[in-house]
Design an enzyme around this catalytic site. Structure first.
Site, PDB file in Angstrom:
ATOM      1  N   TYR A 141       0.803  -1.216   0.000  1.00 49.69           N
ATOM      2  CA  TYR A 141       0.000   0.000   0.000  1.00 49.69           C
ATOM      3  C   TYR A 141       0.842   1.275   0.000  1.00 49.69           C
ATOM      4  O   TYR A 141       0.368   2.316  -0.424  1.00 49.69           O
ATOM      5  CB  TYR A 141      -0.916   0.035   1.231  1.00 49.69           C
ATOM      6  CG  TYR A 141      -2.239  -0.651   1.033  1.00 49.69           C
ATOM      7  CD1 TYR A 141      -2.285  -1.999   0.708  1.00 49.69           C
ATOM      8  CD2 TYR A 141      -3.435   0.048   1.170  1.00 49.69           C
ATOM      9  CE1 TYR A 141      -3.487  -2.633   0.527  1.00 49.69           C
ATOM     10  CE2 TYR A 141      -4.640  -0.581   0.996  1.00 49.69           C
ATOM     11  CZ  TYR A 141      -4.673  -1.928   0.675  1.00 49.69           C
ATOM     12  OH  TYR A 141      -5.874  -2.550   0.495  1.00 49.69           O
ATOM     13  N   LYS A 192       3.524 -15.165   2.319  1.00 50.39           N
ATOM     14  CA  LYS A 192       3.761 -15.885   1.060  1.00 50.39           C
ATOM     15  C   LYS A 192       5.263 -16.102   0.949  1.00 50.39           C
ATOM     16  O   LYS A 192       5.923 -15.643   0.008  1.00 50.39           O
ATOM     17  CB  LYS A 192       3.182 -15.063  -0.114  1.00 50.39           C
ATOM     18  CG  LYS A 192       3.156 -15.795  -1.446  1.00 50.39           C
ATOM     19  CD  LYS A 192       2.136 -16.920  -1.523  1.00 50.39           C
ATOM     20  CE  LYS A 192       2.272 -17.668  -2.844  1.00 50.39           C
ATOM     21  NZ  LYS A 192       1.439 -18.885  -2.900  1.00 50.39           N
ATOM     22  N   ASP A 225      -2.503 -18.304   0.498  1.00 47.81           N
ATOM     23  CA  ASP A 225      -3.508 -18.964  -0.351  1.00 47.81           C
ATOM     24  C   ASP A 225      -4.198 -20.086   0.421  1.00 47.81           C
ATOM     25  O   ASP A 225      -5.417 -20.249   0.363  1.00 47.81           O
ATOM     26  CB  ASP A 225      -2.880 -19.476  -1.669  1.00 47.81           C
ATOM     27  CG  ASP A 225      -1.538 -20.177  -1.496  1.00 47.81           C
ATOM     28  OD1 ASP A 225      -1.000 -20.198  -0.364  1.00 47.81           O
ATOM     29  OD2 ASP A 225      -1.022 -20.722  -2.490  1.00 47.81           O
ATOM     30  N   ASP A 253     -12.083  -9.284   4.082  1.00 51.63           N
ATOM     31  CA  ASP A 253     -13.355  -9.306   3.344  1.00 51.63           C
ATOM     32  C   ASP A 253     -13.877 -10.736   3.231  1.00 51.63           C
ATOM     33  O   ASP A 253     -15.062 -10.996   3.422  1.00 51.63           O
ATOM     34  CB  ASP A 253     -13.183  -8.735   1.924  1.00 51.63           C
ATOM     35  CG  ASP A 253     -13.532  -7.257   1.844  1.00 51.63           C
ATOM     36  OD1 ASP A 253     -13.195  -6.530   2.797  1.00 51.63           O
ATOM     37  OD2 ASP A 253     -14.145  -6.833   0.842  1.00 51.63           O
TER      38      ASP A 253
HETATM   39  C1  IPM Z   1     -10.313  -1.540   3.929  1.00 49.05           C
HETATM   40  C2  IPM Z   1     -10.599  -0.876   2.621  1.00 49.05           C
HETATM   41  C3  IPM Z   1      -9.492   0.122   2.318  1.00 49.05           C
HETATM   42  C4  IPM Z   1      -8.207  -0.654   2.201  1.00 49.05           C
HETATM   43  C5  IPM Z   1      -9.719   0.980   1.055  1.00 49.05           C
HETATM   44  C6  IPM Z   1     -11.016   1.739   1.151  1.00 49.05           C
HETATM   45  C7  IPM Z   1      -8.581   1.922   0.815  1.00 49.05           C
HETATM   46  O1  IPM Z   1     -10.753  -1.821   1.616  1.00 49.05           O
HETATM   47  O2  IPM Z   1     -10.192  -0.824   4.942  1.00 49.05           O
HETATM   48  O3  IPM Z   1     -10.204  -2.762   3.957  1.00 49.05           O
HETATM   49  O4  IPM Z   1      -7.901  -1.207   1.138  1.00 49.05           O
HETATM   50  O5  IPM Z   1      -7.482  -0.731   3.185  1.00 49.05           O
HETATM   51 MG    MG Z   2     -10.713  -3.813   2.335  1.00 41.89          MG
END
Ligand code: IPM
Ligand code: MG
Length: 366
Positions: A141, A192, A225, A253
């Site tokens: 990031y 990984k 994975d 997620d």
């Molecule tokens: C999260 C979100 C953020 C991230 C985005 C909105 C930048 O997906 O907090 O998981 O990728 O960290």
């Molecule tokens: Mg996210």
């Protein structure tokens, strides 16, 4: 006693709608807190850009620096008219980086009341209680160099850099080990390392730290994975998971399905603990701005309300109040309260405000 000041940034999309419900709970909590608790709202996001010309107005940033913590709704939407530099400066990533909120805690649990709407069978997901810890201020990031450039022979090239230092790995791993000591005493470190140098260093560093300071905690390692598969195959095997920024984004997620909906997931982005025990912190629901349902009053406010509970735990450090709010969410669900995202077919559906009512009713009932 010095009041605990929480800056509230509703932001974009469904952010203000869900945060409004968290604030109703916050008012209830503030009346019962031993330490005075104040919530201050400030302009942020697209609405701030439209009225004040800036996503993150200087006075909002100044208030963020002064506050004990930030309660954050969401950011994201139609940013086509906003200069790219401003967009970056106002993003949640800026807060994470600027305040060095290196540990992102995303608790994932299975809610028995939601077994009917959880995509995983209750025999598989029942009892799941995972503390997913994501490194939050480095990795893919933030690594440099990054960018998109023209290639001399035509076409373009995009570059991002995956870079980690031992210090960055150690501090988030330390956070995970400490957390594990307060619960199941098991940490699974996810990387990984079979392909990436950053993964190999991750594994070596976590292992060395474990041997040095945390032999009382059981440490295991898993390739990312495989972890993605294990999270849906047998999620109850995990206690604390610690992983890098990108993997943590993806796995959290995925793990959201265990909770029945991404709308149920809270998060805490935490900095180092200062000498007086305080730490910088930002609390936000994981679901994001969800522009497709913005303004319709149907978003699930429970992720935001559970994020408030994390603020009570890690910033106010009032475990009793934090648990009280979490229990109220559970009671509201047990009583049948459902927003659209967590309703099983045929179940009656509540809007955002009515779900807030249900949580407040559960709090009042005790
Ligand atoms: C999260 C979100 C953020 C991230 C985005 C909105 C930048 O997906 O907090 O998981 O990728 O960290
Ligand atoms: Mg996210």
């Amino acid at each position: 006693m010095k009041p605990c000041r929480i800056l509230v940034l509703g932001g974009d999309g469904v952010g203000p709608e869900v945060i409004a419900q968290a604030l109703r709970v916050a008012r209830w909590v503030a009346q019962r807190s031993a330490r005075p608790l104040e919530f201050i709202e400030a302009p942020y996001g697209l609405s701030a850009f439209q009225t004040l010309g800036e996503i993150l107005p200087a006075r909002t940033l100044a208030a963020a620096r002064e506050a004990d913590a930030i309660l954050f709704g969401a950011i994201g939407g139609d940013y086509a008219g906003v200069p790219v530099a401003q967009r970056r400066e106002g993003s949640v990533l800026r807060f994470r980086r600027e305040f060095e909120l290196f540990a992102n805690l995303r608790p994932v649990r299975h809610w028995p009341a939601l077994a009917g709407s959880c995509p995983l069978r209750a025999e598989v997901a029942g009892g799941t209680d995972i503390a997913l810890v994501r490194e939050n201020t480095s990795g893919l990031y933030f690594g440099q160099p990054r960018g998109i450039s023209e290639l001399p022979g035509g076409g373009r090239e995009a570059v991002n850099t995956l870079r980690y230092t031992t210090e960055e790995i150690e501090r988030v791993a330390r956070f995970a080990f400490e957390l594990a000591r307060g619960r199941g005493r098991r940490v699974c470190s996810v990387d990984k390392s079979n392909v990436l140098e950053a993964g190999a260093l991750w594994r070596q560093t976590v292992t060395a730290l474990h041997e040095r300071d945390y032999r009382d905690v059981a440490l295991s390692h898993m390739l990312v994975d495989n972890c993605a598969m294990q999270l849906v195959r047998a999620p109850t095997q995990f206690d604390v998971i610690v992983t890098d920024n990108m993997f943590g984004d993806i796995l959290s997620d995925g793990a959201g399905a265990i909770a029945g909906s991404l709308g149920m997931l809270p998060s805490a982005s935490l900095g180092a603990v200062a000498a007086d025990g305080s730490r910088r912190a930002l609390y936000e629901p994981v679901h994001g701005s969800a522009p497709d349902i913005e303004g319709r009053g149907i978003a699930n406010p429970l992720g935001a309300i559970l994020s408030l509970a994390l603020a009570l735990r890690y910033t106010l450090r009032d475990e009793a109040l934090a648990t009280r709010v979490e229990r109220a969410v559970e009671q509201a669900l047990q009583a049948g309260a459902r927003t659209a995202d967590i309703a099983a077919p045929g179940e009656p559906v509540l809007g955002t405000v009515a779900m807030g009512d249900a949580v407040l009713a559960a709090l009042e009932a005790g």
